[in-house]
Design a protein around this motif. Structure first.
Motif: not given
Ligand code: PRX
Length: 635
Positions: A373-375, A397-398, A401-402, A487, A502, A513
């Motif tokens: 979901g985030e770094p 650490d996966t 994105q949606t 990203d 982002r 997001n």
């Molecule tokens: O910026 C990246 C971050 O979450 C964004 C996608 O968000 P969303 O569509 O809500 O999906 C989240 C769940 C899959 C990406 O563009 N993001 C997601 N995973 C990571 C991440 N940033 C860093 N590390 C991650 N593992």
């Protein structure tokens, strides 16, 4: 033979090479050997990123619920499919077996049909994390209706926007939801939303908290009596591989949320294949993803991916802090969880509360830990590794994105050596590229750039509902013949990827997001506001929090700035939801602008980050004088 299950690093490299050299053969073998089809495809892949158009397994026919449920009935009929852990720890957990899930989904499918829902119709699901949420998703898929799940933390306004965008015929909701010690009046929110939605004929209501709700005659129906009367079987609708399975909204940097459309076959294959490998799921494991099904993580890795593999998947209704901060660990011990998948923001929040909450529980069942979901910052990574996994459970650490539908860059546990803060290597079938500002691909290692994907993968979103042009403009125009993720990333000396964040106007707050423009639009509705700009700033737990710079017109005699601050957050809560509230609101005399009138967010971002030593050249601004005053009054 396909390599459905990757067991070591050598195998990963071998499978990866095959997936890149001959993607069609690679995916065809997986599709053929591991899934149930009603009719075989004529063509594995056709694509053109300039349109953009991508089709996988065209001509193939199937139903995803046959793959997620029916085919397990003979071998795993009495195995728990969904393990429901309620908000209240004193309420008993519920084990729903594959047989029971089949019956529940079939009954629900019959209810949908009887209430006029047919293949291709859109159904909005606005439910808490209770079994009916997963069941209604699957029931839609069984009849070929397109589900649009809206996270039950969104406001009435946000819900109405999503219902109208997809022209939903039905809403499935509950009387309310439990959230820790609180209850939330979901039905009331739906009623408010539907004041502005013409397309909805029927609202099905699950009784969860037994609250008094108003049922609108001719529109609202209690679900349970309908399910009780419904027939226990339902022959699944035969779907084309490329038929839409669902719409899921995600924020854009501008305008309306984007309804990402996912297809049936490609999404199924990719979510299932990634689930198997990223979590190394084995037959008797108990897998738990703490996300909500209102987000893509819940779609792919609570519902479809696990069920397609015949797994036991946990659904947790509550929050990590109720009744205390040991709740997650209590659940891990109680159900002997083997794979645990959560967000960095949850890890940081739990770390802050101290290890004493963990020490009471036996976490030795854990084999794999995941984040998404985030770094994830290095400190949180080590806390997770040391205290939860006891250095024995690898962290995946996966990154995804949606829009991507499934995990794209990730370690394979027990195969890929992990490295804190690195998502490491692309999953088989994924061809990442780092691009420079001139649109050229950056070759070699120890480089950073904008992260793109240069070849289609089965679960990529096919379009934005009702707006293909926006799909093209957002993802396929910045770089020629590439999918642009939004990203930034760097590639280290061995080729591992680290996502840096982002590069557009999307801010990730607690893993959610948020586009800046919709929040600014909401703020600007306040009668005293002249204009506003939102930026992110680092926050210990949320990762980022929101900083609003607001220029006021005239707040009116005798009124205090703090009142306006509260009112602004109130408007944001009503228009979007509490997750988008601002942590800091600074009132300004003006916002720094370029001569063409564009707000210079770069400067505002630096001020919010308290990084003002090098603001760059501000002399070319239209109004350089406001910068000093904003700096002097920064919060
Ligand atoms: O910026 C990246 C971050 O979450 C964004 C996608 O968000 P969303 O569509 O809500 O999906 C989240 C769940 C899959 C990406 O563009 N993001 C997601 N995973 C990571 C991440 N940033 C860093 N590390 C991650 N593992």
């Amino acid at each position: 033979m396909s390599n459905y299950h990757i067991k070591n690093l050598e195998e990963y490299f071998q499978v990866y090479r095959k997936s890149v050299r001959n993607p069609e053969v690679f995916w065809e073998e997986i599709a053929e050997e591991h899934f149930m089809w009603r009719k075989k495809w004529n063509r594995v892949l056709s694509w053109d990123f300039s349109k953009p158009e991508v089709k996988w397994f065209e001509g193939g026919q199937l139903n995803i619920t046959e793959n997620c449920i029916d085919r397990h009935l003979y071998t795993r009929g009495d195995k728990t499919a969904i393990l429901f852990e309620p908000n209240n720890p004193d309420e008993e957990a519920l084990h729903i077996t594959y047989k029971q899930l089949h019956e529940r989904v079939c009954r629900f499918a019959n209810v949908l049909k009887e209430h006029g829902i047919n293949k291709g119709d859109r159904v909005c699901i606005y439910l808490p994390m209770i079994p009916e949420l997963a069941v209604s998703v699957l029931a839609c898929a069984r009849i070929g209706a397109i589900h649009s799940v809206v996270f039950a933390g969104f406001s009435a306004h946000a819900l109405a926007t999503r219902i109208n965008d997809a022209d939903c015929k039905m809403v499935i909701t509950s009387d309310g939801s439990y959230r820790g010690a609180k209850t939330i009046d979901l039905k009331g929110i739906v009623d408010d939303a539907l004041e502005n939605c013409e397309s909805v004929d029927t609202v099905l209501v699950v009784k969860r908290i037994d609250s008094d709700v108003t049922m609108k005659e001719g529109r609202d129906l209690w679900l349970q009596p309908l399910l009780d009367e419904a027939y226990v079987d339902f022959s699944p609708e035969v779907m084309n591989a490329e038929d839409p399975l669902f719409i899921l909204y995600t924020s854009g940097s501008t305008g309306q949320p984007k309804g990402m459309v996912h297809s049936t076959a490609g999404y199924m294959i990719y979510s299932a294949y990634t689930f198997k490998n990223v979590f190394q799921y084995k037959e008797n494991d108990v897998y738990w993803c703490t996300a909500d099904i209102g987000w893509i993580t819940g779609h792919s890795y609570i519902v479809y991916g696990p069920l397609a593999n015949g797994a036991t998947t946990v659904m947790f209704e509550g929050v990590p802090s109720y009744p205390d901060f040991g709740r997650f660990w209590e659940i891990v011990e109680k159900h002997k969880i083997t794979q645990f998948y959560t967000a960095p923001t949850a890890i940081r929040a739990l770390a802050k509360e101290g290890v004493e909450h963990l020490e009471k529980y036996d976490l030795s069942s854990l084999k794999v830990l995941g984040t998404v979901g985030e770094p994830i910052n290095e400190e949180a990574w080590h806390w997770y590794d040391d205290n939860v996994g006891k250095k024995k459970a690898p962290i995946v650490d996966t990154w995804w994105q949606t829009e991507t539908g499934g995990i794209m860059i990730t370690p394979i546990p027990f195969s890929t050596p992990t490295k804190p803060t690195y998502a490491t290597l692309p999953f088989p079938g994924i061809q990442p590229a780092l691009m420079d500002e001139n649109g050229e691909e950056i070759q070699g290692n120890q480089v950073d750039g904008r992260l793109c994907i240069k070849y289609p993968w089965p679960s990529m979103a096919r379009t934005i509902w009702g707006n293909h042009q926006r799909y093209k403009d957002t993802y396929f125009t910045a770089f020629n013949q590439m999918y642009f993720t939004g990203d930034g990333a760097l590639r280290d000396e061995v080729g591992y990827y680290r996502i840096t964040g982002r590069v557009d106007d999307v801010i990730i707050v607690s893993g959610h997001n948020l586009g800046t423009a919709p929040i600014e639009d909401a703020i600007n509705e306040h009668p005293a506001v002249a204009e506003s700009a939102i930026v992110g700033f680092p926050h210990d737990i949320k990762g980022n929090a929101l900083y609003g710079y607001v220029t006021l017109k005239d707040i009116g005699e005798g009124r205090k700035h703090d009142n306006v601050r509260n009112e602004i957050n109130q408007i944001i809560t009503e228009q979007i939801g509490p997750i988008a509230k601002l942590d800091k609101i600074q009132f300004t005399n003006g916002l720094p602008k370029t001569r063409s009138g564009k707000i210079m967010r770069r400067i505002l971002r630096k001020i919010a980050h308290k990084d003002t030593d090098n603001l760059g050249d501000i002399s070319t601004l239209l109004n350089p004088e406001v910068v000093q005053s904003i700096m002097d009054n920064a919060l």
